[in-house]
Design an enzyme around this catalytic site. Sequence first.
Site, PDB file in Angstrom:
ATOM      1  N   THR A 259       0.859  -1.179   0.000  1.00  0.00           N
ATOM      2  CA  THR A 259       0.000   0.000   0.000  1.00  0.00           C
ATOM      3  C   THR A 259       0.900   1.235   0.000  1.00  0.00           C
ATOM      4  O   THR A 259       2.082   1.132   0.327  1.00  0.00           O
ATOM      5  CB  THR A 259      -0.885   0.056   1.252  1.00  0.00           C
ATOM      6  OG1 THR A 259      -0.010   0.107   2.386  1.00  0.00           O
ATOM      7  CG2 THR A 259      -1.770  -1.163   1.373  1.00  0.00           C
TER       8      THR A 259
ATOM      9  N   GLU B 283      -5.953  -3.555  -0.764  1.00  0.00           N
ATOM     10  CA  GLU B 283      -6.324  -4.671   0.114  1.00  0.00           C
ATOM     11  C   GLU B 283      -7.475  -5.494  -0.457  1.00  0.00           C
ATOM     12  O   GLU B 283      -7.849  -6.509   0.113  1.00  0.00           O
ATOM     13  CB  GLU B 283      -6.745  -4.137   1.502  1.00  0.00           C
ATOM     14  CG  GLU B 283      -5.589  -3.588   2.334  1.00  0.00           C
ATOM     15  CD  GLU B 283      -5.292  -2.119   2.080  1.00  0.00           C
ATOM     16  OE1 GLU B 283      -5.686  -1.601   1.011  1.00  0.00           O
ATOM     17  OE2 GLU B 283      -4.665  -1.483   2.939  1.00  0.00           O
TER      18      GLU B 283
ATOM     19  N   LYS C 285     -15.340  17.745   9.985  1.00  0.00           N
ATOM     20  CA  LYS C 285     -16.451  17.767  10.926  1.00  0.00           C
ATOM     21  C   LYS C 285     -16.647  19.198  11.405  1.00  0.00           C
ATOM     22  O   LYS C 285     -15.808  19.747  12.106  1.00  0.00           O
ATOM     23  CB  LYS C 285     -16.173  16.835  12.099  1.00  0.00           C
ATOM     24  CG  LYS C 285     -17.431  16.350  12.722  1.00  0.00           C
ATOM     25  CD  LYS C 285     -17.263  14.970  13.333  1.00  0.00           C
ATOM     26  CE  LYS C 285     -18.643  14.425  13.671  1.00  0.00           C
ATOM     27  NZ  LYS C 285     -18.614  13.368  14.634  1.00  0.00           N
TER      28      LYS C 285
ATOM     29  N   TRP D 109     -20.871  16.293   9.373  1.00  0.00           N
ATOM     30  CA  TRP D 109     -19.847  15.961   8.392  1.00  0.00           C
ATOM     31  C   TRP D 109     -20.042  16.761   7.109  1.00  0.00           C
ATOM     32  O   TRP D 109     -21.160  16.903   6.629  1.00  0.00           O
ATOM     33  CB  TRP D 109     -19.911  14.470   8.037  1.00  0.00           C
ATOM     34  CG  TRP D 109     -19.359  13.595   9.113  1.00  0.00           C
ATOM     35  CD1 TRP D 109     -18.803  14.000  10.281  1.00  0.00           C
ATOM     36  CD2 TRP D 109     -19.307  12.169   9.111  1.00  0.00           C
ATOM     37  NE1 TRP D 109     -18.405  12.924  11.009  1.00  0.00           N
ATOM     38  CE2 TRP D 109     -18.701  11.776  10.325  1.00  0.00           C
ATOM     39  CE3 TRP D 109     -19.699  11.180   8.205  1.00  0.00           C
ATOM     40  CZ2 TRP D 109     -18.482  10.437  10.646  1.00  0.00           C
ATOM     41  CZ3 TRP D 109     -19.488   9.861   8.536  1.00  0.00           C
ATOM     42  CH2 TRP D 109     -18.883   9.494   9.737  1.00  0.00           C
TER      43      TRP D 109
HETATM   44  P1  ADP Z   1      -3.848   3.732  -0.836  1.00  0.00           P
HETATM   45  O1  ADP Z   1      -4.939   3.397   0.130  1.00  0.00           O
HETATM   46  O2  ADP Z   1      -2.577   3.070  -0.543  1.00  0.00           O
HETATM   47  O3  ADP Z   1      -3.807   5.175  -1.216  1.00  0.00           O
HETATM   48  P2  ADP Z   1      -5.343   2.333  -2.780  1.00  0.00           P
HETATM   49  O4  ADP Z   1      -5.195   2.394  -4.223  1.00  0.00           O
HETATM   50  O5  ADP Z   1      -5.476   1.045  -2.134  1.00  0.00           O
HETATM   51  O6  ADP Z   1      -4.138   3.075  -2.220  1.00  0.00           O
HETATM   52  O7  ADP Z   1      -6.483   3.325  -2.381  1.00  0.00           O
HETATM   53  C1  ADP Z   1      -7.705   2.902  -1.913  1.00  0.00           C
HETATM   54  C2  ADP Z   1      -8.499   4.102  -1.526  1.00  0.00           C
HETATM   55  O8  ADP Z   1      -8.653   4.984  -2.625  1.00  0.00           O
HETATM   56  C3  ADP Z   1      -9.893   3.754  -1.105  1.00  0.00           C
HETATM   57  O9  ADP Z   1      -9.932   3.324   0.232  1.00  0.00           O
HETATM   58  C4  ADP Z   1     -10.601   5.079  -1.317  1.00  0.00           C
HETATM   59  O10 ADP Z   1     -10.388   5.970  -0.235  1.00  0.00           O
HETATM   60  C5  ADP Z   1      -9.913   5.638  -2.524  1.00  0.00           C
HETATM   61  N1  ADP Z   1     -10.691   5.372  -3.729  1.00  0.00           N
HETATM   62  C6  ADP Z   1     -10.508   4.403  -4.631  1.00  0.00           C
HETATM   63  N2  ADP Z   1     -11.406   4.503  -5.626  1.00  0.00           N
HETATM   64  C7  ADP Z   1     -12.209   5.547  -5.328  1.00  0.00           C
HETATM   65  C8  ADP Z   1     -13.339   6.167  -5.962  1.00  0.00           C
HETATM   66  N3  ADP Z   1     -13.826   5.752  -7.117  1.00  0.00           N
HETATM   67  N4  ADP Z   1     -13.904   7.227  -5.336  1.00  0.00           N
HETATM   68  C9  ADP Z   1     -13.420   7.692  -4.169  1.00  0.00           C
HETATM   69  N5  ADP Z   1     -12.360   7.167  -3.541  1.00  0.00           N
HETATM   70  C10 ADP Z   1     -11.750   6.108  -4.110  1.00  0.00           C
END
Ligand code: ADP
Length: 543
Positions: free
Chosen positions: A186, A331, A440, A445
């Site tokens: 990650t 994940e 917040k 929110w």
């Molecule tokens: P990291 O968490 O390491 O930045 P990831 O690629 O695993 O990398 O990112 C996952 C996160 O990206 C998700 O938990 C979410 O917060 C965000 N994310 C992924 N796709 C979307 C989407 N279409 N809209 C909003 N947030 C997104």
Amino acid sequence: MLGLMQDQPLLISSLIEFAARHHRSAEIVSRRVEGDLHRYTYADAAVRARRVAGALDRLGLAFSDRVGTLAWNGYRHFELYYGISGSGRVVHTINPRLVPEQVAWIANHAEDQVLCFDLSFLPIVKAIWSKCTTVKHWIALCDADALPADSGIAGLRSYEAWIAGESDQYDWPEFDERSAAALCYTSGTTGNPKGALYSHRSSVLHAYGAAMPDAMGLSARESILPVVPMFHVNAWGIPYAAAMTGAKLVFPGAALDGKSVHDLIESEGVTMAAGVPTVWLGLLNHMAQHGLRFSTLKSTVIGGSACPPAMIASFKDTYGVTVLHAWGMTEMSPLGTVCNLKLHQTRLPAEQQMAVLVKQGRAVFGVELRIVDPDGRDLPWDGQSAGDLLVKGPWIIQSYFKGEGGDPLLPGHWFPTGDVATIDTDGFLQITDRSKDVIKSGGEWISSIDVENIAMAHPGVAMAACISVPHPKWDERPILVVIKKPGQEVSRQDILDFYAGKIAKWQVPDDVLFVDSIPLGATGKIQKIKLREQFKDYQLPAG
Ligand code: ADP
């Protein structure tokens, strides 16, 4: 009583062999780092993947040993995916956009034995090779005559020389489908990066899920361009799902600017593409500037961060391209949800359809979703109640590599995503925030994604990021950081006025600040932590 069907393990090697047999002439086209286009078929790729497997055996690598890659999307990387995992080792894709120290940290943590890299990453490798204590073999992904003579890297070999003497045949081993196949860290926005270790079973099941019509809809009639890197969650599993379905694959290499991507889409008859919003921003700007069109592109999967509705509308209204808004995480292999309309929604007026299409979509079979309040109680699927999003399923993480960070799961095997979301009665998920980015204000929110999406629809705005700043009365208040579109004049007041009637007054940012750049992470996402740090001394205007 058990069923009486064959217990065949789901193995990654079977995907490439299936493609080689049933889609032998389907093409894989790659823009190489050298600049030219390389073109061959699944049958050719399978031969070379088998040679990679043979070459790994010759190096004496054990079952489950890790082989690192630092590479763009291209045919050699594709061969490594199959040769490494298929022979029982673990392909560990490293993000070359990380700083060299992090690359070395990750290679050491994974205990990579071999590291294969594109020549464009030679400077990184030069900086780290002596610090990578477990790597015994360095392989440059190039022809023998392109190998730099004076790299200083002990035992450096070219990929082509390495696999040249190996046999075209290879008996792929059969083993437990739960064996590790691929490792991806990650981005480590908090603390050290943690590894998600995919299994053969999880990768093959994910490929089935990703290929389904209401997910990415891959088939032997598609020509797919994964712009999303193979070092970022296995390019969303497309290298596996494409082999499973026989889709033509088009790899963009290092050239991800608008012109290069558009040229490739046109020259290779690309019908679907996949990538993060920032890449498409570059493409759409290039097309608008030069009055260009798409002749074959039908859809594009956009995820990784929220796709601004203005981008979805622009693809649809100006170019007739359907955006499939998708959500997932490293994940989760990564696919969780994809936005495709249901039958009754196809009859809705365009405006109401759009209200659905901006959401992150519905769960793919294999992913279970829940939203819960701070006490862990389930919230209703009413499209209004926002809560912490939990997931579970056969391609969702159980534990990080080497047990890093302890047990990540909540009781009942639910994985907390760290995202905050609503789910509507039709099951459409909408991410409102990451829990650590939530604003917040006065106990309520404010969705930073909503605030950003509205700003992104303003014709003068190229990029917008909403962050919170401390406030004596309201606790936190949102401010908006904006990059203007080149040649456009837009004022703070113009943008504030633009919010009128679109969100509640108390959700409108207290200030708009113009900047030349916004920090993006290694996967193209806005780095809110850095941005908050940058504006930590900022004072809200009085009043
Ligand atoms: P990291 O968490 O390491 O930045 P990831 O690629 O695993 O990398 O990112 C996952 C996160 O990206 C998700 O938990 C979410 O917060 C965000 N994310 C992924 N796709 C979307 C989407 N279409 N809209 C909003 N947030 C997104």
